[in-house]
Design a protein around this motif. Structure first.
Motif, PDB file in Angstrom:
ATOM      1  N   LEU A 257       0.837  -1.197   0.000  1.00 34.13           N
ATOM      2  CA  LEU A 257       0.000   0.000   0.000  1.00 34.13           C
ATOM      3  C   LEU A 257       0.877   1.255   0.000  1.00 34.13           C
ATOM      4  N   ASP A 258       0.421   2.298  -0.650  1.00 34.86           N
ATOM      5  CA  ASP A 258       1.162   3.563  -0.624  1.00 34.86           C
ATOM      6  C   ASP A 258       1.259   4.106   0.792  1.00 34.86           C
ATOM      7  N   ASP A 259       0.241   3.880   1.603  1.00 31.28           N
ATOM      8  CA  ASP A 259       0.254   4.275   3.008  1.00 31.28           C
ATOM      9  C   ASP A 259      -0.161   3.072   3.866  1.00 31.28           C
ATOM     10  N   PRO A 260       0.767   2.146   4.135  1.00 33.16           N
ATOM     11  CA  PRO A 260       0.415   0.952   4.901  1.00 33.16           C
ATOM     12  C   PRO A 260      -0.111   1.251   6.304  1.00 33.16           C
ATOM     13  N   ALA A 261       0.242   2.391   6.862  1.00 30.78           N
ATOM     14  CA  ALA A 261      -0.218   2.750   8.207  1.00 30.78           C
ATOM     15  C   ALA A 261      -1.696   3.149   8.224  1.00 30.78           C
ATOM     16  N   ALA A 262      -2.277   3.406   7.062  1.00 24.91           N
ATOM     17  CA  ALA A 262      -3.669   3.864   6.988  1.00 24.91           C
ATOM     18  C   ALA A 262      -4.675   2.783   7.346  1.00 24.91           C
TER      19      ALA A 262
END
Length: 131
Positions: free
Chosen positions: A96-101
């Protein structure tokens, strides 16, 4: 929309966050060996809601399991098993581009979890690679 891509950027994907069924960390030996990692995060979504640009290659990892990856850089991206999970696709959350999301909600295949995973918090930690 949740977006992601392979390491080299040849394959991109997008999926609506509201269509995500779950995000689980898998500890099975099959995932571990394929990814070269102690566990793999998977985000499950109905296949019709996953938009993919580029052409992933497919590897038959078991009788019914199919793993899709970028042929150019080798990044593992998707897993499908129509016999067990018809119409669903698992997306490797680390891409994911923002895995923390999207925090994981469960761990699966704990019977195969590496024993030392229980003690990660006891290891020394470094914000960056120590020099």
């Amino acid at each position: 929309m949740l977006t992601g891509r392979c390491h080299c950027g040849a394959i991109h994907y997008a999926m609506p966050e509201m269509e995500v069924l779950h995000h689980a960390l898998c500890h099975c030996g099959d995932c571990r060996r394929h990814a070269g990692a102690p566990m793999v995060g998977w985000v499950m979504v109905p296949a019709q809601h996953l938009q993919v640009t580029g052409e992933p290659r497919e590897y038959r990892s078991s009788e019914h399991g199919r793993r899709r990856f970028c042929a150019a850089c080798g990044t593992g991206l998707f897993y499908v098993n129509e016999a067990m999970l018809p119409g669903m696709v698992d997306v490797q959350s680390g891409t994911l581009d923002d895995p923390a999301a999207l925090p994981p909600g469960a761990q699966i295949q704990l019977a195969e979890r590496l024993p030392w995973m229980d003690r990660l918090d006891a290891l020394p930690g470094f914000e960056r690679y120590p020099g």
